[in-house]
Scaffold this active site. Structure first.
Site, mmCIF file in Angstrom:
data_model
loop_
_atom_site.group_PDB
_atom_site.id
_atom_site.type_symbol
_atom_site.label_atom_id
_atom_site.label_comp_id
_atom_site.label_asym_id
_atom_site.label_seq_id
_atom_site.Cartn_x
_atom_site.Cartn_y
_atom_site.Cartn_z
ATOM 1 N N GLU A 151 9.519 -32.434 29.108
ATOM 2 C CA GLU A 151 10.129 -33.492 30.048
ATOM 3 C C GLU A 151 11.203 -32.894 30.908
ATOM 4 O OE1 GLU A 151 10.941 -36.906 27.508
ATOM 5 O OE2 GLU A 151 9.063 -36.593 26.763
ATOM 6 N N ASN A 197 5.537 -29.404 27.730
ATOM 7 C CA ASN A 197 4.977 -30.801 27.453
ATOM 8 C C ASN A 197 5.680 -31.674 28.220
ATOM 9 O OD1 ASN A 197 3.435 -32.166 25.582
ATOM 10 N ND2 ASN A 197 5.313 -33.033 24.848
ATOM 11 N N HIS A 233 0.823 -40.877 26.982
ATOM 12 C CA HIS A 233 1.176 -42.298 26.362
ATOM 13 C C HIS A 233 0.469 -43.137 27.377
ATOM 14 C CE1 HIS A 233 3.721 -40.646 23.147
ATOM 15 N NE2 HIS A 233 4.077 -40.039 24.052
ATOM 16 N N GLU A 263 0.210 -36.197 22.600
ATOM 17 C CA GLU A 263 0.851 -37.593 22.090
ATOM 18 C C GLU A 263 0.101 -38.468 22.495
ATOM 19 O OE1 GLU A 263 5.032 -37.779 23.118
ATOM 20 O OE2 GLU A 263 5.465 -35.525 22.742
ATOM 21 N N ASP A 265 -1.611 -42.176 22.689
ATOM 22 C CA ASP A 265 -1.725 -43.364 22.235
ATOM 23 C C ASP A 265 -1.791 -44.635 23.570
ATOM 24 O OD1 ASP A 265 0.934 -43.558 23.503
ATOM 25 O OD2 ASP A 265 2.009 -43.615 21.477
HETATM 26 O O1 G3I Z 1 16.373 -41.451 11.438
HETATM 27 C C1 G3I Z 1 17.325 -42.382 12.367
HETATM 28 C C2 G3I Z 1 17.884 -43.069 10.984
HETATM 29 O O2 G3I Z 1 18.650 -42.488 10.270
HETATM 30 C C3 G3I Z 1 18.606 -44.467 11.651
HETATM 31 O O3 G3I Z 1 19.129 -45.336 10.793
HETATM 32 C C4 G3I Z 1 18.037 -45.236 12.731
HETATM 33 C C5 G3I Z 1 18.666 -46.246 13.487
HETATM 34 O O4 G3I Z 1 18.226 -46.497 14.906
HETATM 35 O O5 G3I Z 1 17.212 -44.310 13.602
HETATM 36 C C6 G3I Z 1 16.598 -43.118 13.025
HETATM 37 O O6 G3I Z 1 16.217 -42.397 14.025
HETATM 38 C C7 G3I Z 1 15.360 -42.797 15.114
HETATM 39 C C8 G3I Z 1 14.140 -41.763 15.119
HETATM 40 O O7 G3I Z 1 13.371 -42.051 16.156
HETATM 41 C C9 G3I Z 1 13.616 -41.720 13.612
HETATM 42 O O8 G3I Z 1 12.964 -42.893 13.728
HETATM 43 C C10 G3I Z 1 15.716 -42.797 16.297
HETATM 44 O O9 G3I Z 1 16.964 -43.849 16.561
HETATM 45 C C11 G3I Z 1 14.911 -42.958 17.479
HETATM 46 O O10 G3I Z 1 15.520 -43.142 18.842
HETATM 47 C C12 G3I Z 1 13.917 -42.051 17.320
HETATM 48 O O11 G3I Z 1 12.860 -42.338 18.370
HETATM 49 C C13 G3I Z 1 11.781 -41.257 18.544
HETATM 50 C C14 G3I Z 1 11.858 -40.871 20.014
HETATM 51 O O12 G3I Z 1 11.142 -40.011 20.383
HETATM 52 C C15 G3I Z 1 13.294 -40.471 20.245
HETATM 53 O O13 G3I Z 1 13.487 -40.399 21.947
HETATM 54 C C16 G3I Z 1 10.474 -41.614 18.320
HETATM 55 O O14 G3I Z 1 10.600 -41.795 16.700
HETATM 56 C C17 G3I Z 1 9.477 -40.717 18.579
HETATM 57 O O15 G3I Z 1 8.250 -41.016 18.624
HETATM 58 C C18 G3I Z 1 9.748 -40.475 20.375
HETATM 59 O O16 G3I Z 1 8.859 -39.361 20.545
HETATM 60 C C19 G3I Z 1 8.768 -38.970 21.973
HETATM 61 C C20 G3I Z 1 8.478 -37.520 21.998
HETATM 62 O O17 G3I Z 1 9.363 -36.891 21.092
HETATM 63 C C21 G3I Z 1 8.671 -36.965 23.375
HETATM 64 N N1 G3I Z 1 7.623 -37.768 24.333
HETATM 65 C C22 G3I Z 1 7.815 -39.148 24.199
HETATM 66 C C23 G3I Z 1 7.974 -39.568 22.790
HETATM 67 C C24 G3I Z 1 8.157 -41.196 22.831
HETATM 68 O O18 G3I Z 1 9.333 -41.581 23.090
#
Ligand code: G3I
Length: 351
Positions: A151, A197, A233, A263, A265
Site C-alpha cells: 500500500e 501488494n 477487498h 485478500e 472479500d
Molecule cells: O492483538 C490486539 C489485541 O491484543 C488488542 O487487545 C486489540 C484491541 O484493539 O487489538 C488487537 O490487534 C488488532 C489486530 O487487528 C488483531 O486482531 C488491531 O487492533 C487491529 O487494528 C488489527 O486489524 C488488522 C488491520 O489489518 C490493521 O490495519 C486486521 O485484523 C487485518 O485484517 C487488516 O488487514 C489489512 C491487510 O494487512 C492489508 N490490506 C488491508 C487489510 C484490511 O485492513
C-alpha cells in the site's frame, strides 16, 4: 463431429465435472487439480479446532493476517515475537500448505518505537534492513512468497507519506526506498517470491497505473520483484469492474510478473443481527466466481486468496459498520453461494 454434438459433449462434460464436485470435492482438491494456489488469511486463532480443520481441508495456501507485520513481530527494538507466526507457518507445513508472508514495509501496524523513536534516516534504514534480514531470514524456505511492500501508493498514483518513505524515511527518494526493501528481501531469502501488494488497484486506474509503472521499471532494471498482489477487498458494485480487472491482470502478467489475488472479500450490507439479504448473498457468489474465473484464465495469475474464509472472523464488521458477511462460509462454517461460485470457477476454468 457436428457443432451441435460438440456443444452437447461439452455440456455433458461440464455436468460430469459439476456432479464430481457435488459429490464432495473440496475447494482445495479442485485447486490442486487445476494447479493453482487457493488460500486464506489465518487470523492466528490456534485454539479454534473447527476453524483450523476447515481451513486445511479447503485451502492449500495460508497467510498470517497480522502475525508477520512489523508491529506484532517486532514490538520493541530488541524484541521479536515469533510465536504466532511460527504457529501459522508450522500449521501450513503440517498440512502441506504453502505460506505467504505479509508484510515488511507498510504505513500501518508499525510499533511506536519505530514511529516515535526520533531516528535519523540512516538509523531507520539500518532498522529496516535488520528487520527484513531477521524476519525473512527466519522463515527462509518456509515462507514461499512475501508482500515486501504494502500500500505505498495513494489512489491518485502519488506516493504515500510514511515513516519508511519520508517521515523521515530511510533516505531514498521516490520508489528507491521500495527498491531497497526488495533488494534486502532477496538478500534475506534468495528463493522467496517477492511481491508488491495494494488495494483499489485491481482494475485500471491511477493507482494501478502507478503500480504498473513501478513494476515495469523494477523489472527493466533487474530489481528483484516477482509479482503484484491485488488485494481485492470488493463491494457488489465492483462487478461492473471485472473487465477492467482483467485488463490489469493481463498487462501485469505480460511483464512476466505473477499476480496473486491476496485478500479477496466482498462486503455486503447486513442488519443488526449480521444478516444480509438473499439477493446480495447470491450476487456476492457471482462476483467471487467472476474474479476467480478471470485469474484462472492467466497462467501467471497463480494464487487466489481470501481474507479469511468464515464470517465468524472477519475485519469487515468492525471497520465498516453496517457491512459484513464478506466471506465464503457463514459463522457456522456453512458454505455460502460465494463458496459455490469459487468452486464453479475452479471446475469450469479452461486448463
Ligand atoms: O492483538 C490486539 C489485541 O491484543 C488488542 O487487545 C486489540 C484491541 O484493539 O487489538 C488487537 O490487534 C488488532 C489486530 O487487528 C488483531 O486482531 C488491531 O487492533 C487491529 O487494528 C488489527 O486489524 C488488522 C488491520 O489489518 C490493521 O490495519 C486486521 O485484523 C487485518 O485484517 C487488516 O488487514 C489489512 C491487510 O494487512 C492489508 N490490506 C488491508 C487489510 C484490511 O485492513
Amino acid at each position: 463431429m457436428t457443432k451441435s454434438k460438440i456443444i452437447s459433449c461439452r455440456a455433458v462434460a461440464v455436468l460430469v465435472m459439476v456432479a464430481g464436485a457435488v459429490r464432495g470435492e473440496t475447494l482445495r482438491e479442485l485447486a490442486e487439480k487445476r494447479g493453482v494456489l487457493l488460500g486464506s488469511a489465518h487470523s492466528g486463532r490456534s485454539a479454534d479446532a473447527k476453524y483450523l480443520d476447515v481451513m486445511a481441508r479447503e485451502f492449500n495456501l495460508v497467510e498470517p493476517e497480522n502475525a508477520t507485520k512489523f508491529g506484532p513481530i517486532h514490538p520493541s527494538q530488541d524484541t521479536f515475537r515469533f510465536e504466532t507466526a511460527d504457529a501459522v507457518v508450522a500449521y501450513g507445513a503440517a498440512h502441506g500448505m504453502k505460506v505467504r508472508g505479509h508484510t515488511m514495509v507498510w504505513h500501518q501496524q508499525n510499533p511506536k518505537w519505530v514511529t516515535e523513536g526520533g531516528f535519523t534516516p540512516s538509523q531507520l534504514s539500518e532498522i529496516l534492513h535488520q528487520h527484513i534480514l531477521t524476519v525473512a531470514g527466519r522463515y527462509r524456505g518456509k515462507i514461499f512468497a512475501w508482500d515486501v511492500v504494502n500500500e505505498a501508493f495513494l489512489d491518485d498514483g502519488s506516493l504515500r507519506e510514511t515513516v519508511w518513505r519520508n517521515k523521515p524515511g530511510i533516505g531514498l527518494e521516490g520508489t528507491a526506498y521500495m527498491e531497497q526493501a526488495f533488494r534486502w528481501a532477496r538478500e534475506a531469502d534468495p528463493k522467496a517470491l517477492l511481491f508488491y501488494n495494494d488495494y483499489s488497484a485491481e482494475g485500471m486506474n491511477k493507482k494501478s497505473d502507478a503500480v504498473y509503472a513501478m513494476a515495469k521499471d523494477f523489472k527493466a532494471r533487474g530489481v528483484p520483484i516477482d509479482g503484484i498482489g491485488l488485494q481485492a477487498h470488493l463491494m457488489l458494485r465492483s462487478a461492473g469492474n471485472l473487465a477492467s480487472i482483467e485488463s490489469n491482470i493481463k498487462r501485469i502478467t505480460e511483464l512476466g510478473l505473477q499476480v496473486h489475488i491476496t485478500e479477496l472479500d466482498v462486503r455486503i450490507p447486513v442488519d443488526a443481527a449480521g444478516k444480509a439479504s438473499a439477493a446480495d448473498i447470491e450476487a456476492q457468489g457471482r462476483l467471487y466466481k467472476g474474479v476467480a474465473a478471470i485469474c484462472l484464465k492467466y497462467p501467471l495469475c497463480t494464487a487466489i486468496q481470501t481474507w479469511g474464509f468464515t464470517d465468524k472472523y472477519s475485519w469487515i464488521p468492525r471497520t465498516y459498520p453496517g457491512f459484513g458477511a464478506a466471506l465464503l462460509m457463514d459463522g457456522d462454517f456453512q458454505p455460502k453461494p460465494a463458496y459455490v461460485g469459487l468452486r464453479d470457477a475452479l471446475i469450469l476454468a479452461p486448463k
